[in-house]
Design a protein around this motif. Structure first.
Motif, PDB file in Angstrom:
ATOM      1  N   ILE A   1     -26.451 -26.230   0.224  1.00  0.00           N
ATOM      2  CA  ILE A   1     -26.655 -27.543  -0.399  1.00  0.00           C
ATOM      3  C   ILE A   1     -26.774 -27.406  -1.913  1.00  0.00           C
ATOM      4  O   ILE A   1     -26.207 -28.203  -2.672  1.00  0.00           O
ATOM      5  CB  ILE A   1     -27.908 -28.212   0.209  1.00  0.00           C
ATOM      6  CG1 ILE A   1     -27.620 -28.625   1.659  1.00  0.00           C
ATOM      7  CG2 ILE A   1     -28.328 -29.420  -0.615  1.00  0.00           C
ATOM      8  CD1 ILE A   1     -28.828 -29.182   2.380  1.00  0.00           C
ATOM      9  N   ILE A   2     -27.496 -26.374  -2.382  1.00  0.00           N
ATOM     10  CA  ILE A   2     -27.647 -26.192  -3.830  1.00  0.00           C
ATOM     11  C   ILE A   2     -26.299 -25.882  -4.478  1.00  0.00           C
ATOM     12  O   ILE A   2     -25.943 -26.440  -5.524  1.00  0.00           O
ATOM     13  CB  ILE A   2     -28.666 -25.070  -4.113  1.00  0.00           C
ATOM     14  CG1 ILE A   2     -30.061 -25.489  -3.641  1.00  0.00           C
ATOM     15  CG2 ILE A   2     -28.698 -24.744  -5.603  1.00  0.00           C
ATOM     16  CD1 ILE A   2     -31.091 -24.381  -3.723  1.00  0.00           C
ATOM     17  N   LEU A   3     -25.529 -24.995  -3.850  1.00  0.00           N
ATOM     18  CA  LEU A   3     -24.224 -24.638  -4.413  1.00  0.00           C
ATOM     19  C   LEU A   3     -23.251 -25.807  -4.354  1.00  0.00           C
ATOM     20  O   LEU A   3     -22.493 -26.053  -5.299  1.00  0.00           O
ATOM     21  CB  LEU A   3     -23.649 -23.437  -3.661  1.00  0.00           C
ATOM     22  CG  LEU A   3     -24.362 -22.099  -3.861  1.00  0.00           C
ATOM     23  CD1 LEU A   3     -23.756 -21.039  -2.952  1.00  0.00           C
ATOM     24  CD2 LEU A   3     -24.278 -21.652  -5.315  1.00  0.00           C
TER      25      LEU A   3
ATOM     26  N   PRO B   1     -20.277 -33.448   9.122  1.00  0.00           N
ATOM     27  CA  PRO B   1     -20.770 -34.710   8.541  1.00  0.00           C
ATOM     28  C   PRO B   1     -22.280 -34.704   8.308  1.00  0.00           C
ATOM     29  O   PRO B   1     -22.754 -35.253   7.304  1.00  0.00           O
ATOM     30  CB  PRO B   1     -20.359 -35.758   9.577  1.00  0.00           C
ATOM     31  CG  PRO B   1     -19.221 -35.152  10.315  1.00  0.00           C
ATOM     32  CD  PRO B   1     -19.516 -33.698  10.367  1.00  0.00           C
ATOM     33  N   GLN B   2     -23.037 -34.079   9.210  1.00  0.00           N
ATOM     34  CA  GLN B   2     -24.486 -34.061   9.030  1.00  0.00           C
ATOM     35  C   GLN B   2     -24.873 -33.186   7.836  1.00  0.00           C
ATOM     36  O   GLN B   2     -25.813 -33.513   7.098  1.00  0.00           O
ATOM     37  CB  GLN B   2     -25.180 -33.554  10.292  1.00  0.00           C
ATOM     38  CG  GLN B   2     -26.698 -33.684  10.226  1.00  0.00           C
ATOM     39  CD  GLN B   2     -27.354 -33.476  11.576  1.00  0.00           C
ATOM     40  OE1 GLN B   2     -26.662 -33.308  12.581  1.00  0.00           O
ATOM     41  NE2 GLN B   2     -28.677 -33.500  11.620  1.00  0.00           N
ATOM     42  N   LEU B   3     -24.142 -32.083   7.626  1.00  0.00           N
ATOM     43  CA  LEU B   3     -24.412 -31.253   6.454  1.00  0.00           C
ATOM     44  C   LEU B   3     -24.144 -32.026   5.163  1.00  0.00           C
ATOM     45  O   LEU B   3     -24.915 -31.932   4.199  1.00  0.00           O
ATOM     46  CB  LEU B   3     -23.554 -29.991   6.495  1.00  0.00           C
ATOM     47  CG  LEU B   3     -24.074 -28.810   7.316  1.00  0.00           C
ATOM     48  CD1 LEU B   3     -23.066 -27.681   7.318  1.00  0.00           C
ATOM     49  CD2 LEU B   3     -25.411 -28.325   6.763  1.00  0.00           C
ATOM     50  N   ASN B   4     -23.052 -32.783   5.133  1.00  0.00           N
ATOM     51  CA  ASN B   4     -22.745 -33.579   3.942  1.00  0.00           C
ATOM     52  C   ASN B   4     -23.820 -34.642   3.701  1.00  0.00           C
ATOM     53  O   ASN B   4     -24.217 -34.894   2.556  1.00  0.00           O
ATOM     54  CB  ASN B   4     -21.376 -34.246   4.100  1.00  0.00           C
ATOM     55  CG  ASN B   4     -20.237 -33.236   4.079  1.00  0.00           C
ATOM     56  OD1 ASN B   4     -20.354 -32.174   3.470  1.00  0.00           O
ATOM     57  ND2 ASN B   4     -19.138 -33.558   4.752  1.00  0.00           N
ATOM     58  N   GLU B   5     -24.285 -35.255   4.775  1.00  0.00           N
ATOM     59  CA  GLU B   5     -25.340 -36.256   4.622  1.00  0.00           C
ATOM     60  C   GLU B   5     -26.634 -35.611   4.134  1.00  0.00           C
ATOM     61  O   GLU B   5     -27.327 -36.158   3.258  1.00  0.00           O
ATOM     62  CB  GLU B   5     -25.568 -36.965   5.960  1.00  0.00           C
ATOM     63  CG  GLU B   5     -26.572 -38.101   5.878  1.00  0.00           C
ATOM     64  CD  GLU B   5     -26.766 -38.792   7.216  1.00  0.00           C
ATOM     65  OE1 GLU B   5     -27.606 -39.706   7.292  1.00  0.00           O
ATOM     66  OE2 GLU B   5     -26.076 -38.406   8.189  1.00  0.00           O
ATOM     67  N   LEU B   6     -26.962 -34.436   4.672  1.00  0.00           N
ATOM     68  CA  LEU B   6     -28.154 -33.720   4.213  1.00  0.00           C
ATOM     69  C   LEU B   6     -28.031 -33.334   2.742  1.00  0.00           C
ATOM     70  O   LEU B   6     -29.012 -33.389   1.986  1.00  0.00           O
ATOM     71  CB  LEU B   6     -28.367 -32.465   5.063  1.00  0.00           C
ATOM     72  CG  LEU B   6     -28.995 -32.660   6.446  1.00  0.00           C
ATOM     73  CD1 LEU B   6     -29.014 -31.342   7.198  1.00  0.00           C
ATOM     74  CD2 LEU B   6     -30.404 -33.223   6.313  1.00  0.00           C
TER      75      LEU B   6
ATOM     76  N   ARG C   1     -24.588 -40.000  -5.299  1.00  0.00           N
ATOM     77  CA  ARG C   1     -23.185 -40.361  -5.532  1.00  0.00           C
ATOM     78  C   ARG C   1     -22.941 -40.712  -6.998  1.00  0.00           C
ATOM     79  O   ARG C   1     -21.909 -40.336  -7.575  1.00  0.00           O
ATOM     80  CB  ARG C   1     -22.789 -41.526  -4.626  1.00  0.00           C
ATOM     81  CG  ARG C   1     -22.620 -41.134  -3.163  1.00  0.00           C
ATOM     82  CD  ARG C   1     -21.934 -42.240  -2.384  1.00  0.00           C
ATOM     83  NE  ARG C   1     -22.760 -43.445  -2.330  1.00  0.00           N
ATOM     84  CZ  ARG C   1     -23.642 -43.713  -1.385  1.00  0.00           C
ATOM     85  NH1 ARG C   1     -23.843 -42.843  -0.391  1.00  0.00           N
ATOM     86  NH2 ARG C   1     -24.334 -44.841  -1.393  1.00  0.00           N
ATOM     87  N   VAL C   2     -23.889 -41.400  -7.617  1.00  0.00           N
ATOM     88  CA  VAL C   2     -23.739 -41.709  -9.042  1.00  0.00           C
ATOM     89  C   VAL C   2     -23.809 -40.425  -9.869  1.00  0.00           C
ATOM     90  O   VAL C   2     -23.052 -40.240 -10.830  1.00  0.00           O
ATOM     91  CB  VAL C   2     -24.821 -42.709  -9.490  1.00  0.00           C
ATOM     92  CG1 VAL C   2     -24.706 -42.976 -10.983  1.00  0.00           C
ATOM     93  CG2 VAL C   2     -24.684 -44.015  -8.724  1.00  0.00           C
ATOM     94  N   TRP C   3     -24.708 -39.526  -9.478  1.00  0.00           N
ATOM     95  CA  TRP C   3     -24.821 -38.253 -10.203  1.00  0.00           C
ATOM     96  C   TRP C   3     -23.549 -37.413 -10.034  1.00  0.00           C
ATOM     97  O   TRP C   3     -23.099 -36.772 -10.975  1.00  0.00           O
ATOM     98  CB  TRP C   3     -26.041 -37.487  -9.690  1.00  0.00           C
ATOM     99  CG  TRP C   3     -26.421 -36.331 -10.573  1.00  0.00           C
ATOM    100  CD1 TRP C   3     -25.986 -35.053 -10.484  1.00  0.00           C
ATOM    101  CD2 TRP C   3     -27.310 -36.372 -11.684  1.00  0.00           C
ATOM    102  NE1 TRP C   3     -26.538 -34.279 -11.452  1.00  0.00           N
ATOM    103  CE2 TRP C   3     -27.372 -35.066 -12.217  1.00  0.00           C
ATOM    104  CE3 TRP C   3     -28.079 -37.382 -12.277  1.00  0.00           C
ATOM    105  CZ2 TRP C   3     -28.160 -34.739 -13.314  1.00  0.00           C
ATOM    106  CZ3 TRP C   3     -28.859 -37.052 -13.366  1.00  0.00           C
ATOM    107  CH2 TRP C   3     -28.897 -35.751 -13.881  1.00  0.00           C
TER     108      TRP C   3
END
Length: 626
Positions: free
Chosen positions: A137-139, A181-186, A340-342
């Protein structure tokens, strides 16, 4: 066609090796770009139309090496085009490519997360998987470096606040298609949490201050591009003014030529050099304007994103203020919206950095160009530099306006004013382009529409000449582009060149008619002193005889021969008596009279029969007397 991608790649490698042999380094990918343009010329394209002959290949390689190592101006123009083609695209395409490269780099880690299925009782393996998800997630979000312990702990804490170990056990049991999809949401929710904590001064380690950086970077980029554009336009205006008046059309034949002043020491080669410099600076101007327009769009988008970030953060603060617990359905969408804005601001920063790097590369090539100011000053002697705006807004006289009414293909567009973007060849004069001069069109003259395409002109005379035979001058432009490949992508005519690459002769030059006049000329009677050749003869056979005699004499030679009896020769002496003059006296002088004959044979002549007989001469005389 025999030239497929592999063949062209091999050609490029051979050309690169030959260039290195003369201490000239060239990128093979750039050579491939050059080969693709050269093959649009049937002079080179037909060499490999059916099969590849070694002699033809050697000739083509030699031509490419000569072009790469010799003509610096046109090659630098091609380098600008190659840089833009390989490093720049539509903004959304650049963002998609950047995101695809990030996903490609994270693919091994993502595959490891998706394939990892720890046992429900193995708590150590579950924590290890949780750590991998935090690193991913950080990367993926670009919010810091997971190699930093502080950043990693902050990321794991943010993930744990929205995704517990119990949720991880459920995640492991999901099929592979539902995990992504769940990883993207997380990733969105966790990144939003970290951004909110940063705004609350409770974290944000390794997260850059994008709202401030994006405005500052946009202004700096616009300022740099503006200065580059001003410098480029100063060069363009000087070069255009130098060559604008040198293009003329022959009224009789319609041929477009470059008029070299007879009183100056300038040559047509000097004007061609200025044409190439003008093409380079025009190409540089086109790219700088494109980058400047995109950066202005980026700055506007960045400013809007900064305002959106402020609004979303205010909504988040309002939602969690003075509350011990907030419903997930309320706060999670706000975290995702903030992310999303960031992400949009991150994309703008990526585009700004891409433009900055590309601008530096283009400026490096531009700095290598040297304008011959001595030659340019000679061409500008007695002229004042005119800008494009002044040239495109020159008034048209009433007489010229009336003459435009007789043009067959004159475009009368009542929907609105025509801009230079709607005109073929970037709005440059179509007739001037046939000799390589990039002179802007005067849209007040009007445009001529032929086969659905609009063409602009710098004067009414040029428009009237083009109106007589539009296709002829279009072919002349394509023919010029064949021999000067650096203008193909500058004028955006690559598709037009592909359509005519199988035609050998696009242009047939019309020769001027010879004028014949009847005139009387008085010459001197004998302007050259007379000369009489004593050995002259009008007999052809006599000349042949003399020629044979001379040929025989040439082949003859004088030589001596020693014989065996040469030593027997001896000198002989002869005694002669000199002649003597003597006179003899006879004893007496006497004369003798002979008796005459008195007999005549009658009837020998003129008589028929047998009556011939001898008769005495005395009787004959008597008979005649009787």
């Amino acid at each position: 066609m025999a030239c497929n991608d592999n063949v062209i790649k091999n050609m490029a490698n051979e050309i690169s090796r030959n260039c290195q042999a003369v201490n000239f380094t060239v990128d093979p990918e750039f050579v491939i770009y050059l080969i693709d343009l050269l093959l649009l010329n049937p002079k080179y394209g037909k060499l490999f139309a059916k099969s590849i002959c070694r002699s033809n290949l050697d000739f083509f390689v030699k031509e490419c090496v000569s072009l790469l190592t010799g003509d610096e101006t046109s090659i630098n123009t091609l380098k600008l085009q190659y840089m833009m083609q390989t490093n720049y695209d539509k903004l959304q395409n650049l963002i998609d490519k950047h995101q695809a490269s990030i996903d490609q780099c994270l693919k091994p880690l993502l595959t490891e997360i998706l394939d990892d299925g720890p046992e429900l009782e193995d708590e150590q393996a579950q924590k290890k998987l949780f750590r991998k998800i935090s690193i991913y997630i950080i990367l993926s979000s670009g919010l810091g470096n997971p190699g930093s312990i502080v950043t990693l702990k902050e990321g794991m804490a943010a993930l744990e606040s929205v995704f517990s170990l119990e949720d991880l056990k459920v995640f492991v049991t999901l099929p592979r298609s539902e995990k992504i999809p769940q990883l993207n949401e997380l990733m969105q929710i966790t990144s939003g949490v970290r951004l909110f904590n940063r705004d609350c001064k409770k974290g944000g380690e390794g997260i850059p201050d994008l709202p401030f950086n994006i405005i500052d970077a946009g202004k700096a980029c616009i300022s740099s591009l503006s200065h580059s554009l001003i410098a480029a336009m100063q060069r363009v205006n000087s070069l255009t003014t130098a060559v604008a008046d040198t293009v003329a059309v022959d009224d009789a034949t319609g041929n477009v030529d470059v008029l070299v002043p007879p009183t100056s020491d300038l040559t047509e080669k000097d004007y061609n050099q200025i044409f190439e410099l003008l093409a380079f600076n025009r190409q540089y101007e086109v790219f700088i304007r494109k980058l400047l327009a995109d950066v202005e769009t980026m700055e506007q988008d960045g400013t809007k994103d900064v305002e959106k970030v402020k609004i979303v953060l205010e909504e988040l603060h309002t939602a969690v203020k003075y509350k011990a617990a907030v419903p997930v359905a309320t706060v999670f969408p706000l975290f995702s919206k903030l992310w999303r804005v960031w992400r949009s601001m991150q994309n703008v920063m990526f585009l700004l950095s891409t433009v900055s790097r590309l601008m530096t590369a283009l400026a490096h090539v531009s700095d290598q160009m040297r304008i011959p100011y001595g030659l340019l000053d000679k061409m500008l002697e007695g002229k004042s530099v005119v800008t494009d705006q002044e040239r495109m807004s020159e008034p048209v006289s009433l007489k010229e306006r009336l003459s435009l009414g007789s043009l067959t293909y004159l475009c009368r567009d009542s929907s609105g004013e025509i801009t230079d973007r709607q005109v073929k060849y970037l709005g440059f004069c179509a007739l001037c382009l046939s000799v390589g001069a990039l002179v802007p069109s005067n849209l007040k003259v009007g445009v001529i529409k032929s086969k659905g395409t609009r063409y602009g002109f710098c004067s009414v005379k040029m428009a009237a000449r083009f109106n007589k035979d539009p296709q002829r001058y279009v072919n002349e432009i394509l023919n010029y582009a064949r021999n000067n490949p650096h203008v193909i992508n500058l004028l955006n005519i690559a598709d037009d060149m592909s359509e005519v690459k199988h035609i050998d002769n696009l242009v047939v030059k019309i020769l001027p008619k010879k004028q014949i006049h009847d005139r009387d000329v008085q010459t001197d009677t004998h302007p050259i002193d007379g000369y009489i050749e004593k050995d002259y003869t009008s007999n052809l056979w006599e000349w042949k005889r003399r020629a044979c005699q001379l040929a025989t004499i040439v082949n003859c030679q004088t030589h001596s021969t020693q014989t065996h009896y040469s030593h027997l020769r001896a000198d002989s002496h002869t005694q002669t008596a000199p002649p003597r003059h003597r006179s003899l006296q006879t004893r007496s002088d006497a004369g003798v009279n002979t008796a005459p004959h008195h007999v005549l044979l009658w009837g020998l002549r003129g008589q028929w029969g047998d009556g011939q007989h001898a008769m005495k001469l005395g009787d004959f005389e008597k008979k005649n007397c009787e």
